[in-house]
Design a protein around this motif. Structure first.
Motif, PDB file in Angstrom:
ATOM      1  N   ILE A 167       0.812  -1.227   0.144  1.00  0.00           N
ATOM      2  CA  ILE A 167      -0.046   0.076   0.078  1.00  0.00           C
ATOM      3  C   ILE A 167       0.952   1.154   0.093  1.00  0.00           C
ATOM      4  O   ILE A 167       0.567   2.191  -0.602  1.00  0.00           O
ATOM      5  CB  ILE A 167      -1.032  -0.076   1.097  1.00  0.00           C
ATOM      6  N   GLN A 168       2.259   1.097   0.498  1.00  0.00           N
ATOM      7  CA  GLN A 168       2.903   2.385   0.706  1.00  0.00           C
ATOM      8  C   GLN A 168       3.549   2.652  -0.812  1.00  0.00           C
ATOM      9  O   GLN A 168       4.243   3.622  -0.918  1.00  0.00           O
ATOM     10  CB  GLN A 168       3.855   2.173   1.665  1.00  0.00           C
ATOM     11  N   PHE A 197       2.030   2.866  -3.411  1.00  0.00           N
ATOM     12  CA  PHE A 197       0.771   3.570  -3.875  1.00  0.00           C
ATOM     13  C   PHE A 197       1.282   5.052  -3.977  1.00  0.00           C
ATOM     14  O   PHE A 197       1.185   5.642  -5.125  1.00  0.00           O
ATOM     15  CB  PHE A 197      -0.401   3.320  -3.403  1.00  0.00           C
ATOM     16  N   PRO A 198       1.558   5.708  -3.018  1.00  0.00           N
ATOM     17  CA  PRO A 198       1.974   7.092  -3.248  1.00  0.00           C
ATOM     18  C   PRO A 198       3.612   7.513  -3.562  1.00  0.00           C
ATOM     19  O   PRO A 198       3.638   8.505  -4.031  1.00  0.00           O
ATOM     20  CB  PRO A 198       2.101   7.704  -1.672  1.00  0.00           C
ATOM     21  N   THR A 199       4.141   6.194  -3.731  1.00  0.00           N
ATOM     22  CA  THR A 199       5.444   6.396  -4.261  1.00  0.00           C
ATOM     23  C   THR A 199       5.341   6.223  -5.756  1.00  0.00           C
ATOM     24  O   THR A 199       6.233   7.234  -6.329  1.00  0.00           O
ATOM     25  CB  THR A 199       6.282   5.190  -3.808  1.00  0.00           C
ATOM     26  N   ARG A 259       5.218   9.027  -9.078  1.00  0.00           N
ATOM     27  CA  ARG A 259       6.274  10.220  -9.300  1.00  0.00           C
ATOM     28  C   ARG A 259       7.051   9.744 -10.414  1.00  0.00           C
ATOM     29  O   ARG A 259       8.093  10.546 -10.875  1.00  0.00           O
ATOM     30  CB  ARG A 259       6.934  10.350  -8.006  1.00  0.00           C
ATOM     31  N   MET A 299      -3.650  10.172  -6.976  1.00  0.00           N
ATOM     32  CA  MET A 299      -3.757   9.101  -6.095  1.00  0.00           C
ATOM     33  C   MET A 299      -4.852   8.456  -6.054  1.00  0.00           C
ATOM     34  O   MET A 299      -5.474   8.477  -4.806  1.00  0.00           O
ATOM     35  CB  MET A 299      -3.075   9.684  -4.733  1.00  0.00           C
TER      36      MET A 299
END
Lengths: 602, 397
Positions: free
Chosen positions: B85-86, B88-90, B93, B180
Motif C-alpha cells: 500500500i505504501q 501507491f503514493p511512491t 512520481r 492518488m
C-alpha cells in the motif's frame, strides 16, 4: 506552399476580442474542491492514539507525541505531522481506526519558521480546524482492514440446552488467520489487559502460522491460555481500536486457537522448560486458583521449589468450581494445570490452611508465602425469607455441580443476580431442569436494567436461547414461604442504582410489583472472602482498606514481609487479574528473597 | 589552406564529418570543425532533467549522446522497502506529468499477483481517470510540439483547458497533479455530483481547441516547413528500437495497448486509434492531435456507459500486513507516450521483491533519439525530442 497555410494561423486573432481567462484577482482565495487533500485536522477527543496513521505513512512524516496521560483504550498520544515529509496521500485518513483524522481543503500556509510545519493537528490550533470540507475516508465498501468479525461457531441452542458439552467450537486455521488479519497491531489491548499480554505479537504469530511462537508469547505473561482463551473477560476486546468502526477482534478466541493447536506433550519443548535449574529456596502457595497457579508457574521457572496447598480435591479454584463445564471444559483446565505441575510444582490437595496447617507454620517452613484464596463465600440479600433452607448461594451450587454432588433441582427456580456468576448458575440449572423435567423454568433478575447489567451481553443472549427468562431491572423484596417451602419471589421495579454522588442507593417504584413463582431460590449477588486463616497477630501487621480488603504494595506484598496476597481477594474478581497478580507477585517474591529493593526492581 | 573553400557560403557538408570504416564519424575536436555543446540538463527544450551531448559541425549535429542521471530518485528500489500500500503514493512520481498510468499499472500488478477482482464501477472510474490523464497531457504535448518551433500561443490555449481538466481531477480525486486515485483494489471515490455536466462543458472547449490548433499549427506554413520530413523513423526501426504508441502509429505500425490488449473497459468502448505512414515530426504530432479527439470521444462514451453507483473497492487483506504470494507479473497500459508497463516480482512477503518500470521514453530518448539527431539541424533538437514524447523522470524512475 499553400496560401491557406499562410493565412490560417491568423485565425488566432479572432480571440483578441475575447475576455481573458486568467485569474483576474489574485488576492481572493480559491477554495479547494470538496474532496481536496489539504492540511490535516484531527478530532483529538475521538482519536485514541493507535498509531496506524504512523504505520501506513510511507514518508515517515507522522510521529506520535504525548498529548495526555494514557488511559484504558487511549494511548494518550496524538499524531504530529511533518510537512517537510508529508505528500498528502491521505492514506493516514483512510486507515484511521476512529475516523478522527481528516484533511481540510485548505492548501496555503505561509510561515517564516520552518519548525512551524511540524505540528500536531487538533492540538496546535489552526485556521482550518473548523473547515468541514476536504478529504475524508471514502464511504461505501472502502476499508483497509476487515471490520466484520469472523463468526465463531456455537452449538445450536437445541443441541446445548440439555448438556454441558462445550458450546463454543473454536476457530479453524483459515478462520483464525482471517480474524488475525484484521489486527492493526496498535497495542491498545496490551495496555488494557491486566496481564499486559503480547496480544499483537501472538496475533501476528497466527498470521504467520507460527503457532509455537504464539505459544511462547502467551506463556510470557499468561500460563493459563487454554482457560483464558475461553472465559477471559476480554477487556482487550472492549478497547480494540478496530471496535470503533466495526467489530473488535476476537482476541480471546485467537488465544484459545493457539493453545488448542499445541498438544500437551509438545509444551516443554516449545517453551524450553525441559530442564530448570533449581535453587534451594522454598515457596508456599495457598490456593490453586488462577493467581496461585500463575505465581507457581513463574516461581518454579525461576528455580524455586513451590508447594501449593489446595482445600479441594482438584486444582483450579473458581475456574473449576465456579465456571460451568459448557463454558470451560475440565480437560482444558487440566491441560494448563498439568503443564504447570509438570514443571515440578508440588501440590497438596484437601489441605486447608488454618485447619490442617497454620499460616504461622507455613511462614516458618517456607521462605515466602503467596495466598490467592479467592472469593468463595456466598452473600445473602438478607430479604425476608432468605434464611429458608431452600434458598441457596450460587457459589455453593456451582461447586457441588462440579464435584458431582447430588443437588436439589426444583421444577421452578428464581435466581437473584445479574452478573456472570448468576448467568452461570441460571444456565447450569436450566440445563438440569431440561434433563429432569423436559423444559427449563427459571427466572433470573437483577437490580440493573438490561443495558447496564454486569453480565456479558452474550451470556444474557445465550441464556435466553437456552430457555431461561432473564428479567432485569427488579429489586427483590421478600421470599414468600408456605409450609417451610418457598413459593416465589416478590419484586418491585428498580429505576436507578446510584444517587447523584455515585453512592449505591437503589430507587424503586414500590407500586410496580410482580410475583415470580419458584420453589427454589438462588442468591447470586456477589461473593465474599474468608480470611479466617490469617491470625489476629498477622492482621495487626497488615493494612486493610475501609471496605475490608487487604492492602498490598505494587508487588502484592502485605505488611508481613514474607506474606504475599493476590487474585480475587485483592483485585478483580476475574481470572485475568488473578493471573496478572500472580505474575507480579512471583517477581515480587523473587525480589524479596534476593533482597532487591522493589523500587529499583523492574 | 584553400581560402576559397573557407569563405564559401554554402559549405559542402558531404565532405565532413569524414566517416570511418566502422560507419561512425571521425570526430577530431582539435580540427576546429566540430563543437561539443550540451543541451540540458537545464534547458527549456528538455521536458525534465536530461542532457544531450551534441557534437555539431556548423549547425548540423553529427553525434548525439543522451545523458541521464540528473533525476534519479530510485523509486523501483524504494518500493522494495515499502509495503504494497505504501508503494501507491511512491509510484505516481515515476512520470509526474501523467501520473495515473503509474497508479494503474501498480494496482494492476498487485491485483494480478494477489488475485483480486476489481468491482465494475471501479473499473469504469479507472478507465475515466486514465483517459482524463491522457486528455490533460495531450493538451500540453499537442501544442507543445508547436512550442518547440517557437509557436507558444497554442501552448497557452492548451494549458488553460488543461487547468480546467485538473479542476475535474481535483474534485474527483482530491489532487490536481498527484491524483492518488487508482488504489490497489479499486478507486478512492465515486463521481461527485454534477461532475459529468462540468466535464462536458470542458470537453466542448477541447472540441473548439482541436479546431483552433488545427488552424494555428497544422495548417501553418512555417510549422509544416519545419516539421514535415524531419526525423523520419523508418518502419523497420519500429521493432529494432522498440518504438511504441503514437510514435509507432505515425510510422504505420498499429501499437495501442487499449486496442491490441484491451484492459479495464476499453473492449466495451468504440474507438479506432489513428495511424499514418509519413513517420516524421509532423505525422507524430498529427497522430497525437487525432488521439486528443479520440480521448474526448472516449470520455463521453465512458460517462454515458458507466454505472452511477456501486462498489469502489474490492475487499483486500489488511493493507498494513498485506502479503502477496510468490509470483511475477507484467501489467501494461497505454499512456499518451505508448506502452507503459510494470514488471513485479513478489516473494510472499509484505513488500515487492522487485519492481521494474517499462516506459517508452527509455527506448525513445536513448537509442532512438541519438540516431535521429544525426544530421539534424541543431535548432530542431527540441522538436525531435518532444515528438518522441520524452519524459525524463520515467527513464530514471
Amino acid at each position: 506552399m499553400n496560401i491557406k497555410d499562410v493565412l490560417s494561423p491568423f485565425t488566432a486573432w479572432k480571440r483578441v476580442a475575447r475576455d481573458p481567462v486568467t485569474v483576474k484577482d489574485p488576492f481572493n482565495d480559491r477554495p479547494g474542491a470538496d474532496r481536496y487533500r489539504g492540511f490535516h485536522k484531527n478530532d483529538v477527543e475521538a482519536c485514541i492514539g493507535c498509531g496506524t496513521c504512523e504505520d501506513i505513512c510511507e514518508n515517515e512524516a507522522i510521529d506520535l507525541v504525548p498529548f495526555k496521560d494514557p488511559i484504558s483504550g487511549d494511548s494518550g498520544l496524538r499524531p504530529s505531522i511533518d510537512y517537510g515529509r508529508c505528500c498528502w496521500c491521505a492514506l493516514c485518513v483512510d486507515v484511521c481506526t476512529t475516523n478522527s483524522l481528516t484533511l481540510s481543503n485548505e492548501y496555503t500556509w505561509v510561515a517564516t519558521d520552518p519548525d512551524e510545519f511540524i505540528f500536531t493537528p487538533g492540538v496546535d490550533k489552526k485556521d482550518w480546524d473548523e473547515n468541514e470540507k476536504g478529504w475524508k475516508k471514502p464511504e461505501g465498501n472502502y476499508e483497509f482492514y476487515g471490520l466484520k468479525r469472523v463468526e465463531m461457531e456455537h452449538l445450536h441452542p437445541e443441541e446445548r440446552s440439555d448438556s454441558f458439552i462445550e458450546m463454543v467450537k473454536g476457530y479453524s486455521k483459515e478462520q483464525a488467520q482471517k480474524e488475525a488479519d484484521r489486527c492493526v497491531e496498535c497495542g491498545i489491548c496490551t495496555a488494557t489487559c491486566p496481564a499486559h499480554m503480547g496480544i499483537p505479537e501472538y496475533i501476528k504469530a497466527i498470521r504467520n502460522d507460527d503457532i509455537e511462537e504464539g505459544l511462547r508469547v502467551l506463556y510470557e505473561t499468561n500460563p493459563l491460555p487454554e482457560i483464558c482463551g475461553r472465559i477471559c473477560t476480554h477487556k482487550c476486546e472492549s478497547v480494540c481500536s478496530i471496535g470503533h468502526k466495526g467489530d473488535p477482534l476476537s482476541i480471546r478466541w485467537l488465544k484459545r486457537y493457539i493453545a488448542d493447536q499445541v498438544p500437551s506433550d509438545k509444551y516443554k519443548d516449545i517453551l524450553d522448560t525441559n530442564e530448570i535449574e533449581n535453587n534451594d529456596k522454598k515457596i508456599a502457595i495457598i490456593g490453586a486458583g488462577p493467581s496461585g497457579l500463575t505465581a507457581a508457574h513463574y516461581l518454579v521457572k525461576m528455580g524455586y521449589s513451590v508447594t501449593i496447598f489446595e482445600q479441594f480435591e482438584a486444582a483450579g479454584g473458581m475456574m473449576r468450581y465456579g465456571i460451568p463445564e459448557y463454558r470451560l471444559p475440565y480437560e482444558s483446565i487440566d491441560k494448563d494445570i498439568n503443564y504447570i505441575l509438570s514443571l515440578g510444582v508440588d501440590i497438596k490437595y484437601n489441605t486447608r490452611i488454618g485447619a490442617d496447617i497454620t499460616l504461622d507454620q507455613l511462614g516458618k517452613d517456607f521462605d515466602a508465602v503467596f495466598s490467592g484464596t479467592g472469593l468463595h463465600l456466598g452473600r445473602s440479600t438478607g430479604i425476608p425469607g432468605s434464611d429458608n433452607e431452600h434458598v441457596y448461594y450460587s457459589t455453593d451450587y456451582l461447586r457441588k455441580i462440579t464435584a458431582g454432588e447430588e443437588i436439589e433441582v426444583a421444577e421452578s427456580i428464581v435466581v437473584i443476580g445479574g452478573g456472570n456468576v448468576a448467568m452461570d448458575i441460571t444456565r447450569s440449572l436450566a440445563r438440569m431442569q431440561k434433563v429432569k423435567y423436559g423444559k427449563a423454568n427459571i427466572i433470573a433478575t437483577s437490580l440493573e436494567k438490561e443495558d447496564v447489567m454486569p453480565a456479558d451481553r452474550e451470556e444474557v443472549v445465550e441464556a435466553r436461547e437456552e430457555g431461561a427468562i432473564i428479567n432485569p431491572g427488579w429489586a427483590p423484596q421478600s421470599i414468600e414461604i408456605k409450609d417451610g417451602v418457598p413459593t416465589g419471589l416478590h419484586v418491585v421495579e428498580c429505576n436507578s442504582l446510584f444517587d447523584e454522588t455515585g453512592r449505591f442507593n437503589p430507587q424503586c417504584s414500590m407500586d410496580v410489583k410482580e410475583f415470580w413463582p419458584g420453589v427454589q431460590i438462588i442468591e447470586s449477588i456477589g461473593q465474599g472472602m474468608d480470611l479466617s486463616y490469617i491470625s489476629e497477630e498477622f492482621k495487626e501487621n497488615m493494612a486493610f482498606s475501609p471496605r475490608g480488603r487487604v492492602e498490598t504494595n505494587d508487588y502484592f506484598q502485605t505488611g508481613v514481609k514474607w506474606f504475599f496476597m493476590g487474585g480475587d481477594i485483592i483485585e478483580g474478581p476475574d481470572v485475568i487479574h488473578g493471573i496478572a497478580n500472580g505474575h507480579k507477585a512471583a517477581i515480587g517474591i523473587d525480589n524479596f528473597i534476593q533482597g532487591i529493593d522493589f523500587k529499583a526492581a523492574k | 589552406m584553400d581560402l576559397k573553400k573557407l569563405f564559401q557560403m554554402n559549405p559542402d557538408r558531404s565532405l565532413y564529418p569524414e566517416m570511418g570504416e566502422d560507419g561512425k564519424p571521425i570526430i577530431d575536436l582539435s580540427s576546429h570543425k566540430f563543437l561539443k555543446i550540451w543541451q540540458g540538463p537545464q534547458h527549456p527544450g528538455i521536458t525534465g532533467n536530461m542532457s544531450l551531448e551534441l557534437t555539431v559541425s556548423g549547425d548540423e549535429i553529427v553525434e548525439s549522446k543522451t545523458h541521464v542521471g540528473y533525476l534519479h530518485r530510485g523509486f523501483e528500489k524504494l518500493m522494495e522497502r515499502r509495503k504494497f500500500i505504501q508503494c501507491f503514493p511512491t509510484c505516481i512520481r515515476m512520470c509526474v506529468a501523467e501520473p495515473d498510468p503509474n497508479e494503474y499499472i501498480l494496482a494492476a500488478a498487485i491485483e494480478d499477483l494477489a488475485g483480486i477482482e476489481v468491482p465494475e464501477t471501479a473499473q469504469w472510474l479507472r478507465t475515466l481517470a486514465l483517459e482524463m490523464a491522457r486528455l490533460q497531457i495531450l493538451l500540453r504535448s499537442v501544442p507543445g510540439q508547436g512550442g518547440t518551433f517557437a509557436l507558444g500561443l497554442g501552448y497557452q490555449w492548451g494549458n488553460y483547458i488543461r487547468d480546467l481538466i485538473l479542476d475535474r481531477f481535483e474534485e474527483l480525486t482530491g489532487g490536481r497533479v498527484y491524483h492518488m486515485y487508482i488504489i490497489p483494489g479499486g478507486v478512492r471515490g465515486l463521481l461527485p455530483d454534477g461532475f459529468k455536466k462540468r466535464m462536458e462543458e470542458n470537453l466542448k472547449l477541447v472540441d473548439e481547441f482541436v479546431i483552433n490548433i488545427d488552424n494555428l499549427m497544422y495548417n501553418n506554413s512555417v510549422f509544416k516547413q519545419r516539421a514535415k520530413g524531419l526525423a523520419v523513423i523508418p518502419k523497420d526501426w519500429i521493432d529494432t528500437y522498440g518504438v511504441y504508441g503514437p510514435t509507432a502509429r505515425a510510422a504505420g505500425v498499429m501499437r495501442d495497448v487499449r486496442k491490441t490488449h484491451p484492459y479495464l473497459k476499453y473492449a466495451e468502448l468504440d474507438f479506432e486509434p489513428f495511424t499514418t505512414t509519413e513517420s516524421d515530426v509532423y505525422a507524430r504530432s498529427r497522430v497525437r492531435w487525432h488521439d486528443l479527439q479520440t480521448t474526448v470521444d472516449l470520455i463521453r462514451q465512458i460517462m454515458a456507459k458507466m454505472p452511477d453507483g456501486g462498489e469502489i473497492r474490492a475487499e483486500t487483506p489488511n493493507v498494513l500486513h498485506w502479503r502477496i504470494p510468490k509470483g511475477e507479473t507484467y501489467q501494461k497500459c497505454e499512456s499518451s507516450r505508448g506502452e507503459y508497463g510494470m514488471y513485479m516480482v513478489t516473494d510472499g512477503s509484505d513488500k515487492p521483491r522487485r519492481v521494474n518500470l517499462k516506459g517508452p521514453s527509455y527506448t525513445h530518448a536513448n537509442a532512438l533519439l541519438d540516431k535521429l539527431l544525426i544530421n539534424a539541424n541543431i535548432a530542431d533538437t527540441a522538436a525531435i525530442m518532444v515528438s518522441l514524447a520524452t519524459c525524463p523522470p520515467e527513464i530514471e524512475r
